[in-house]
Design a protein around this motif. Sequence first.
Motif, short mmCIF file in Angstrom:
data_model
loop_
_atom_site.label_atom_id
_atom_site.label_comp_id
_atom_site.label_asym_id
_atom_site.label_seq_id
_atom_site.Cartn_x
_atom_site.Cartn_y
_atom_site.Cartn_z
N ASP A 27 -26.44 -1.39 20.91
CA ASP A 27 -25.59 -2.27 21.71
C ASP A 27 -25.18 -3.46 20.86
O ASP A 27 -26.01 -4.30 20.51
N ARG A 28 -23.92 -3.55 20.54
CA ARG A 28 -23.41 -4.60 19.64
C ARG A 28 -23.68 -6.00 20.19
O ARG A 28 -23.84 -6.95 19.43
N ALA A 50 -20.25 4.92 13.37
CA ALA A 50 -19.01 5.01 14.14
C ALA A 50 -19.10 4.06 15.34
O ALA A 50 -20.18 3.89 15.93
N ALA A 51 -18.01 3.42 15.65
CA ALA A 51 -17.96 2.52 16.80
C ALA A 51 -17.52 3.27 18.04
O ALA A 51 -16.72 4.22 17.97
N VAL A 52 -18.04 2.84 19.17
CA VAL A 52 -17.66 3.42 20.46
C VAL A 52 -17.13 2.30 21.35
O VAL A 52 -17.80 1.28 21.55
N THR A 53 -15.93 2.47 21.84
CA THR A 53 -15.31 1.46 22.71
C THR A 53 -15.48 1.86 24.17
O THR A 53 -16.22 2.79 24.50
N ARG A 54 -14.77 1.18 25.03
CA ARG A 54 -14.87 1.47 26.46
C ARG A 54 -14.37 2.87 26.79
O ARG A 54 -14.68 3.42 27.84
N LYS A 56 -15.39 5.42 25.47
CA LYS A 56 -16.55 6.30 25.31
C LYS A 56 -16.37 7.33 24.19
O LYS A 56 -17.19 8.23 24.04
N LYS A 57 -15.30 7.21 23.44
CA LYS A 57 -15.08 8.14 22.34
C LYS A 57 -15.37 7.44 21.01
O LYS A 57 -14.88 6.33 20.79
N PRO A 58 -16.19 8.05 20.15
CA PRO A 58 -16.49 7.42 18.87
C PRO A 58 -15.28 7.39 17.96
O PRO A 58 -14.47 8.32 17.94
N GLY A 59 -15.16 6.31 17.19
CA GLY A 59 -14.09 6.21 16.23
C GLY A 59 -14.41 6.98 14.96
O GLY A 59 -15.39 7.73 14.88
N GLU A 60 -13.58 6.79 13.96
CA GLU A 60 -13.77 7.50 12.69
C GLU A 60 -15.06 7.03 12.02
O GLU A 60 -15.35 5.84 11.98
#
Length: 204
Positions: A27-28, A50-54, A56-60
């Motif tokens: 949790d950032r 990988a970052a996950v935003t609202r 709910k999909k992980p980024g690159e």
Amino acid sequence: LEGTAYFKSDLGLYVNQTYGPKARNIDRTQETKTIYENVPPNTNFTVSIAAVTRSKKPGERAPATCTMPPTVPEHVGKTVFGKYQTENYNWIFKLYLPRVSERNGKICCYRIYMIRVGNHFNPEKSPDDLDVLTYEEIHTSNNTSGGAYLANVIESNQYQSEILLGTTKHHILNRNKFNEKCKACMANITRKKVNLVQETLDEV
């Protein structure tokens, strides 16, 4: 976190071993790092973040690599001494030496020390507290205190499970047959403390 290791097992066979993959969610708003406990030594690791935003999909993923350094072996098998009669009907020692797994790092060589018991032998004294002398110093007629000496050195790639100890020809070490790292190691052995822990050294 994923890891791979390529090493020689205690059976003398090369093995590929993998670790993971293991994942952590952080949790950032609370933390920006994580710790993986008890990761194996002598292992090449790949770390992917990988970052996950609202959504709910992980980024690159952003990958990076790192390597855990080698360390001493986790397990050294039990050595066994027996007796062996030579062609001259003399009795000498036969050592049964188990091969040590190189999972935790490459092994340069096996060093075998023998201790000559003196007139005032103290069974409670640890071999680690003895100075290492030469074979000639140990076996001089005026040496009544005994001591430890380097009896043999077996390079890892010349491993043998049965080793004869106790005759002059087996006590004369041919230092010219070893690689440069082993030669440097052996040059610093005399009068050093006996170290019975198998060292893990990179081979030249």
